[in-house]
Motif scaffolding. Structure first.
Motif, PDB file in Angstrom:
ATOM      1  N   ARG A   1       0.816  -1.220   0.000  1.00 19.92           N
ATOM      2  CA  ARG A   1       0.000   0.000   0.000  1.00 19.92           C
ATOM      3  C   ARG A   1       0.848   1.268   0.000  1.00 19.92           C
ATOM      4  NH1 ARG A   1      -3.931  -1.696   5.066  1.00 19.92           N
ATOM      5  NH2 ARG A   1      -4.413  -3.820   4.383  1.00 19.92           N
ATOM      6  N   THR A   2       2.165   1.139   0.093  1.00 19.52           N
ATOM      7  CA  THR A   2       3.061   2.288   0.161  1.00 19.52           C
ATOM      8  C   THR A   2       3.538   2.637  -1.238  1.00 19.52           C
ATOM      9  OG1 THR A   2       3.781   1.508   2.337  1.00 19.52           O
ATOM     10  CG2 THR A   2       5.126   3.188   1.267  1.00 19.52           C
ATOM     11  N   TYR A   3       3.175   3.820  -1.708  1.00 17.46           N
ATOM     12  CA  TYR A   3       3.502   4.284  -3.056  1.00 17.46           C
ATOM     13  C   TYR A   3       3.233   3.197  -4.109  1.00 17.46           C
ATOM     14  CZ  TYR A   3       5.978   7.873  -0.359  1.00 17.46           C
ATOM     15  OH  TYR A   3       6.300   8.878   0.520  1.00 17.46           O
ATOM     16  N   PRO A   4       1.987   2.748  -4.226  1.00 20.93           N
ATOM     17  CA  PRO A   4       1.716   1.633  -5.150  1.00 20.93           C
ATOM     18  C   PRO A   4       1.929   1.997  -6.619  1.00 20.93           C
ATOM     19  CG  PRO A   4      -0.339   2.571  -4.317  1.00 20.93           C
ATOM     20  CD  PRO A   4       0.766   3.224  -3.545  1.00 20.93           C
ATOM     21  N   GLU A   5       1.895   3.302  -6.972  1.00 22.65           N
ATOM     22  CA  GLU A   5       2.063   3.706  -8.363  1.00 22.65           C
ATOM     23  C   GLU A   5       3.501   4.087  -8.701  1.00 22.65           C
ATOM     24  OE1 GLU A   5      -0.384   3.348 -10.410  1.00 22.65           O
ATOM     25  OE2 GLU A   5      -1.762   2.754  -8.811  1.00 22.65           O
ATOM     26  N   HIS A   6       4.366   4.117  -7.723  1.00 13.72           N
ATOM     27  CA  HIS A   6       5.762   4.507  -7.977  1.00 13.72           C
ATOM     28  C   HIS A   6       6.538   3.309  -8.526  1.00 13.72           C
ATOM     29  CE1 HIS A   6       9.774   6.172  -7.304  1.00 13.72           C
ATOM     30  NE2 HIS A   6       9.179   7.364  -7.169  1.00 13.72           N
ATOM     31  N   GLU A   7       7.367   3.566  -9.513  1.00 17.34           N
ATOM     32  CA  GLU A   7       8.094   2.479 -10.179  1.00 17.34           C
ATOM     33  C   GLU A   7       9.015   1.737  -9.212  1.00 17.34           C
ATOM     34  OE1 GLU A   7       7.795   1.235 -13.122  1.00 17.34           O
ATOM     35  OE2 GLU A   7       6.230   2.636 -13.732  1.00 17.34           O
ATOM     36  N   PHE A   8       9.591   2.455  -8.262  1.00 16.25           N
ATOM     37  CA  PHE A   8      10.556   1.826  -7.354  1.00 16.25           C
ATOM     38  C   PHE A   8       9.889   0.814  -6.421  1.00 16.25           C
ATOM     39  CE2 PHE A   8      13.390   2.186  -3.499  1.00 16.25           C
ATOM     40  CZ  PHE A   8      14.440   1.476  -4.060  1.00 16.25           C
ATOM     41  N   PHE A   9       8.609   1.036  -6.106  1.00 21.18           N
ATOM     42  CA  PHE A   9       7.919   0.156  -5.169  1.00 21.18           C
ATOM     43  C   PHE A   9       6.855  -0.716  -5.845  1.00 21.18           C
ATOM     44  CE2 PHE A   9       9.290   3.893  -2.774  1.00 21.18           C
ATOM     45  CZ  PHE A   9       9.996   3.298  -1.751  1.00 21.18           C
ATOM     46  N   LYS A  10       6.727  -0.621  -7.149  1.00 23.81           N
ATOM     47  CA  LYS A  10       5.696  -1.391  -7.847  1.00 23.81           C
ATOM     48  C   LYS A  10       6.161  -2.834  -8.003  1.00 23.81           C
ATOM     49  CE  LYS A  10       3.554   0.748 -11.069  1.00 23.81           C
ATOM     50  NZ  LYS A  10       3.216   1.393 -12.366  1.00 23.81           N
ATOM     51  N   GLY A  11       5.285  -3.767  -7.732  1.00 29.79           N
ATOM     52  CA  GLY A  11       5.641  -5.186  -7.832  1.00 29.79           C
ATOM     53  C   GLY A  11       5.859  -5.808  -6.472  1.00 29.79           C
ATOM     54  N   GLN A  12       5.359  -7.039  -6.314  1.00 29.13           N
ATOM     55  CA  GLN A  12       5.399  -7.680  -5.001  1.00 29.13           C
ATOM     56  C   GLN A  12       6.821  -7.957  -4.527  1.00 29.13           C
ATOM     57  OE1 GLN A  12       3.066 -11.221  -4.832  1.00 29.13           O
ATOM     58  NE2 GLN A  12       3.376 -11.555  -2.649  1.00 29.13           N
ATOM     59  N   ASP A  13       7.711  -8.341  -5.427  1.00 33.63           N
ATOM     60  CA  ASP A  13       9.085  -8.676  -5.040  1.00 33.63           C
ATOM     61  C   ASP A  13      10.078  -7.631  -5.551  1.00 33.63           C
ATOM     62  OD1 ASP A  13       8.195 -11.018  -3.839  1.00 33.63           O
ATOM     63  OD2 ASP A  13       8.279 -12.120  -5.736  1.00 33.63           O
ATOM     64  N   SER A  14       9.634  -6.385  -5.663  1.00 32.75           N
ATOM     65  CA  SER A  14      10.513  -5.347  -6.180  1.00 32.75           C
ATOM     66  C   SER A  14      11.579  -4.989  -5.146  1.00 32.75           C
ATOM     67  CB  SER A  14       9.695  -4.103  -6.546  1.00 32.75           C
ATOM     68  OG  SER A  14       9.085  -3.568  -5.383  1.00 32.75           O
ATOM     69  N   LEU A  15      12.639  -4.344  -5.640  1.00 36.26           N
ATOM     70  CA  LEU A  15      13.726  -3.936  -4.757  1.00 36.26           C
ATOM     71  C   LEU A  15      13.239  -2.911  -3.734  1.00 36.26           C
ATOM     72  CD1 LEU A  15      16.728  -3.875  -3.980  1.00 36.26           C
ATOM     73  CD2 LEU A  15      17.058  -2.126  -5.754  1.00 36.26           C
ATOM     74  N   GLY A  16      12.366  -1.994  -4.168  1.00 42.96           N
ATOM     75  CA  GLY A  16      11.866  -0.975  -3.251  1.00 42.96           C
ATOM     76  C   GLY A  16      11.102  -1.567  -2.081  1.00 42.96           C
ATOM     77  N   GLN A  17      10.239  -2.538  -2.357  1.00 43.04           N
ATOM     78  CA  GLN A  17       9.488  -3.171  -1.275  1.00 43.04           C
ATOM     79  C   GLN A  17      10.412  -3.938  -0.336  1.00 43.04           C
ATOM     80  OE1 GLN A  17       6.051  -5.435  -2.331  1.00 43.04           O
ATOM     81  NE2 GLN A  17       5.150  -3.813  -3.591  1.00 43.04           N
ATOM     82  N   GLU A  18      11.447  -4.548  -0.873  1.00 38.06           N
ATOM     83  CA  GLU A  18      12.347  -5.333  -0.037  1.00 38.06           C
ATOM     84  C   GLU A  18      13.138  -4.439   0.917  1.00 38.06           C
ATOM     85  OE1 GLU A  18      13.776  -8.694   1.626  1.00 38.06           O
ATOM     86  OE2 GLU A  18      12.228  -8.525   0.071  1.00 38.06           O
ATOM     87  N   VAL A  19      13.720  -3.336   0.390  1.00 37.84           N
ATOM     88  CA  VAL A  19      14.510  -2.460   1.262  1.00 37.84           C
ATOM     89  C   VAL A  19      13.600  -1.712   2.238  1.00 37.84           C
ATOM     90  CG1 VAL A  19      16.401  -2.220  -0.374  1.00 37.84           C
ATOM     91  CG2 VAL A  19      14.476  -0.632  -0.493  1.00 37.84           C
ATOM     92  N   LEU A  20      12.371  -1.402   1.817  1.00 38.67           N
ATOM     93  CA  LEU A  20      11.420  -0.768   2.732  1.00 38.67           C
ATOM     94  C   LEU A  20      11.079  -1.702   3.888  1.00 38.67           C
ATOM     95  CD1 LEU A  20       9.539   1.550   3.481  1.00 38.67           C
ATOM     96  CD2 LEU A  20       7.832   0.595   1.917  1.00 38.67           C
ATOM     97  N   PHE A  21      10.892  -2.983   3.571  1.00 40.26           N
ATOM     98  CA  PHE A  21      10.638  -3.967   4.628  1.00 40.26           C
ATOM     99  C   PHE A  21      11.831  -4.061   5.575  1.00 40.26           C
ATOM    100  CE2 PHE A  21      11.247  -8.308   6.154  1.00 40.26           C
ATOM    101  CZ  PHE A  21      10.083  -8.488   6.883  1.00 40.26           C
ATOM    102  N   ASN A  22      13.042  -4.033   5.027  1.00 37.41           N
ATOM    103  CA  ASN A  22      14.238  -4.147   5.872  1.00 37.41           C
ATOM    104  C   ASN A  22      14.335  -2.980   6.858  1.00 37.41           C
ATOM    105  OD1 ASN A  22      14.942  -6.482   4.538  1.00 37.41           O
ATOM    106  ND2 ASN A  22      16.356  -5.475   3.129  1.00 37.41           N
ATOM    107  N   VAL A  23      14.121  -1.762   6.368  1.00 36.41           N
ATOM    108  CA  VAL A  23      14.255  -0.592   7.245  1.00 36.41           C
ATOM    109  C   VAL A  23      13.178  -0.601   8.321  1.00 36.41           C
ATOM    110  CG1 VAL A  23      14.212   1.928   7.339  1.00 36.41           C
ATOM    111  CG2 VAL A  23      15.351   0.770   5.444  1.00 36.41           C
ATOM    112  N   MET A  24      11.926  -0.896   7.945  1.00 32.82           N
ATOM    113  CA  MET A  24      10.841  -0.901   8.931  1.00 32.82           C
ATOM    114  C   MET A  24      11.043  -2.015   9.963  1.00 32.82           C
ATOM    115  SD  MET A  24       9.284   1.678   7.943  1.00 32.82           S
ATOM    116  CE  MET A  24       8.148   1.587   9.307  1.00 32.82           C
ATOM    117  N   LYS A  25      11.511  -3.163   9.528  1.00 34.13           N
ATOM    118  CA  LYS A  25      11.774  -4.268  10.454  1.00 34.13           C
ATOM    119  C   LYS A  25      12.906  -3.897  11.414  1.00 34.13           C
ATOM    120  CE  LYS A  25      13.822  -8.876  10.495  1.00 34.13           C
ATOM    121  NZ  LYS A  25      14.375  -9.974   9.677  1.00 34.13           N
ATOM    122  N   ALA A  26      13.976  -3.301  10.889  1.00 33.70           N
ATOM    123  CA  ALA A  26      15.107  -2.920  11.751  1.00 33.70           C
ATOM    124  C   ALA A  26      14.668  -1.908  12.803  1.00 33.70           C
ATOM    125  CB  ALA A  26      16.243  -2.350  10.898  1.00 33.70           C
ATOM    126  N   TYR A  27      13.850  -0.939  12.410  1.00 36.96           N
ATOM    127  CA  TYR A  27      13.427   0.054  13.405  1.00 36.96           C
ATOM    128  C   TYR A  27      12.488  -0.564  14.443  1.00 36.96           C
ATOM    129  CZ  TYR A  27      11.826   4.230  15.700  1.00 36.96           C
ATOM    130  OH  TYR A  27      11.538   5.154  16.664  1.00 36.96           O
TER     131      TYR A  27
END
Length: 657
Positions: free
Chosen positions: A144-170
């Motif tokens: 649901r985070t920036y669903p139209e942005h190219e960096f975060f579009k796609g279930q296994d995209s790089l943007g979603q992966e690094v976003l998950f890493n940062v949120m999990k670390a915090y």
């Protein structure tokens, strides 16, 4: 150019060139804060003219030159960051409000947040190896985070992966906050500008130093404070709109909560929200209050005419796209909003006092409820105990009454036996009669002895007669024997009757003693039952008194709440009236100032020697704007620079003229 290259290979500038560039950019930013109405009036008309002061080629050259100067200036700012923060803070603030260049945003955000060298950065790789209890929630909200942005579009995209890493670390670093839904948009914006380790450090600094941690706590106490402060500013500066919102039950939290939680990243287009985020990194939440009020002030006329549903649609579909083409217009309006930091501190203290008072009242109510519950439990226990005790006493009383009845029956039987024995004993001969009978027997024995002594002849004759005398004396002896037997029988009966009488008297005494004991026991039971009934009545009275006291406290609490609400409403109404009067005065002053400025401009335009020159100048400005519009489709950033040059040239020419 990569970020590292932009940092290491920035060309050096002479001090004089640096000063001139700074002066030029400062004047440009000041010109942008001028009245937009007068700028449109001077550049809106187009006239055909052969003469030209600035050609299109020279405008493009100036645009490229200014862009290069801006690049050099920001490179010097980054390299001399500490000096700029200490000595040129005001100019740095103006440049940040103008907008940080895209290639410098990553390093400037880190410098503004003091996140360039944080110990937590070394822990990042270890945190990713650990498991977090918030992983499922983070995974659910990633899409649901920036669903139209190219960096975060796609279930296994790089943007979603690094976003998950940062949120999990915090969520592992700050377990009290863990994960909150709106924070992913802020991290997503950071990841668009910098690698995940740097984004993680900046986000940690934002949470610690920019009040975001208090916003994202489970209690969201800081969000309540922001809403309270924003409502005060709305009531002070836009009283009519505030009254309309209240009449439609359109609460501030319905539209402003996301502004503070996501810093307009979910409300405004990303380029506009990024400009706001630039200023937020330097000035904090103040820009959120300013932009929010500027948006409401810009849309006040339309919102007052809509109902609740219409206002919701207006906030969702109309407002977000009003400043797409010109974010500077929104920033300029935001800094025209009146904002008093001291008053905001005072509001924070007032809100804290109100919340503490509410918490104390809630604690007191909770304590009273607990005491009431305990008293009810005690009363119920006493009632059960009393009922059981009274029931036992009633059972014992009934048993005592039964025993008493049995004893009374037995006593009556004994009394009847005693009466019967007394009757029977009255029929027996008394002691005097017995003595007389004994004397009579003795006399009879003496007479018989005398008879035997005085008549020996008769005895001898009786022997001679061979039994004839014995037949004559036998009746007397028989009568005497019978009397003796009767006497012995009477004595025996008398002795038996006396023994029975003594036994009956003893039993009667025992029954009387037992009866007295039972009577005392019954009296004691009656006293205990009466005491228990009195105690039960006393407990009931105490319960009624406590209930009455509780009702009285609730009534006083309700009265105090109503009184406080009435006082708050009265104060707010008075403030609304005063604010409305102040708004009218300010509007009148603004109109007078505008009239004054229009009069000055008109006086300048009416000068006979400069009319032809100004007409030619307006035609040239129109041609330049057409060229700028053609260039705007290729490079968006050059538009603002060319407009600045044109405005500066126009102002300089007018001053010269």
């Amino acid at each position: 150019m990569p970020q590292s290259a932009s940092m290491s290979y920035l060309p050096a500038m002479a001090p004089s060139a640096h000063l001139s560039v700074c002066t030029m950019l400062y004047k440009t930013s000041m010109l942008l804060e001028a009245d937009s109405k007068s700028m449109r009036s001077m550049s809106g008309s187009r006239r055909n003219s052969g003469s030209s002061l600035v050609s299109s080629s020279s405008a493009s050259s100036n645009l490229s030159h200014l862009e290069e100067d801006t690049w050099i200036l920001w490179g010097r700012i980054v390299n001399e960051w500490e000096e700029w923060r200490r000595k040129k803070d005001k100019l740095l603030k103006e440049l940040i409000r103008k907008g940080i260049p895209h290639h410098f945003r990553a390093i400037v955000w880190q410098l503004l947040g003091n996140a360039t060298d944080m110990p937590v950065k070394n822990q990042y790789s270890e945190l990713l190896k650990m498991s977090s209890p918030c992983e499922k929630l983070i995974r659910r909200d990633i899409a649901r985070t920036y669903p139209e942005h190219e960096f975060f579009k796609g279930q296994d995209s790089l943007g979603q992966e690094v976003l998950f890493n940062v949120m999990k670390a915090y969520s592992l670093v700050d377990r009290e906050v863990g994960y909150c839904q709106g924070s992913a948009f802020i991290v997503g914006l950071l990841l668009m500008q910098m690698p995940e380790e740097e984004a993680f450090c900046v986000f940690v600094r934002l949470m610690q130093e920019y009040r975001l941690r208090e916003l994202f706590k489970p209690s969201m106490a800081e969000l309540g404070l922001c809403i309270y402060q924003f409502e005060y500013l709305l009531q002070e500066q836009l009283p009519e709109l505030n009254v309309h919102f209240r009449s439609q039950s359109f609460h501030t939290s319905m539209y402003a909560s996301s502004w503070f939680l996501t810093l307009f990243l979910t409300f405004l287009p990303l380029p506009v929200a990024t400009r706001i985020f630039d200023i937020f990194m330097y000035e904090g939440l103040e820009i959120i209050f300013r932009v929010g009020l500027a948006i409401l002030q810009y849309n006040q006329t339309d919102l007052i005419q809509l109902d609740m549903e219409g206002m919701s649609q207006h906030f969702q579909k109309v407002i977000p796209h009003q400043f797409d083409s010109c974010p500077d217009k929104l920033i300029l309006r935001a800094y025209q909003v009146k904002y008093n930091p001291k008053r905001m501190k005072k509001l924070e203290k007032e809100y804290t006092t109100i919340k503490n008072k509410e918490m104390e009242e809630q604690i007191e109510i909770k304590r009273l409820r607990t005491e009431n519950r305990l008293l009810k439990q005690r009363i119920e226990t006493l009632e059960k105990y009393t009922e059981q005790f009274v029931s036992n006493l009633q059972t014992q009383l009934e048993q005592s009454r039964l025993r008493e009845a049995e004893l009374l029956g037995a006593l009556k039987e004994m009394q009847d036996k005693v009466l019967d024995l007394e009757k029977r004993s009255s029929c027996l001969p008394d002691e005097n009669n017995v003595v007389a009978l004994q004397e009579e027997v003795k006399q009879m024995k003496l007479r018989e002895l005398e008879t035997l002594q005085t008549t020996p002849l008769n005895v001898h004759m009786s022997h001679l007669c061979g039994g004839g005398g014995h037949w004559k004396e036998s009746p007397k002896k028989n009568a005497m024997n019978e009397l003796q037997d009767k006497l012995m029988t009477v004595r025996l009966r008398e002795a038996q009757a006396q023994a029975e009488l003594r036994e009956v008297k003893l039993k009667a005494l025992q029954l009387e003693s037992q009866n007295q004991i039972n009577s005392k026991l019954i009296g004691r039971n009656d006293q205990e039952r009466s005491a228990l009934q009195d105690r039960l009545q006393m407990l009931a009275n105490q319960n009624k008194a406590l209930q009455a006291q509780l009702n009285e406290m609730k009534r006083k609490q309700a009265e105090s709440d109503c009184k406080s609400k009435e006082e708050v409403m009265a104060v707010r109404l008075r403030e609304a009236d005063s604010m409305a009067a102040m708004a009218e005065l300010r509007q009148r002053i603004a109109e007078l100032e505008i009239q004054k400025e229009e009069g000055l401009i008109q006086g300048q335009l009416n000068h006979s020697d400069s009319r032809q020159y100004i007409s030619q100048l307006r035609d040239q400005i129109t041609e330049l704007k057409n060229e700028v519009g053609h260039t705007h489709r290729h490079r968006h950033t050059r538009t603002h620079t060319l407009s600045d040059i044109t405005a500066q040239s126009l102002l300089s020419l007018l001053k010269t003229k």
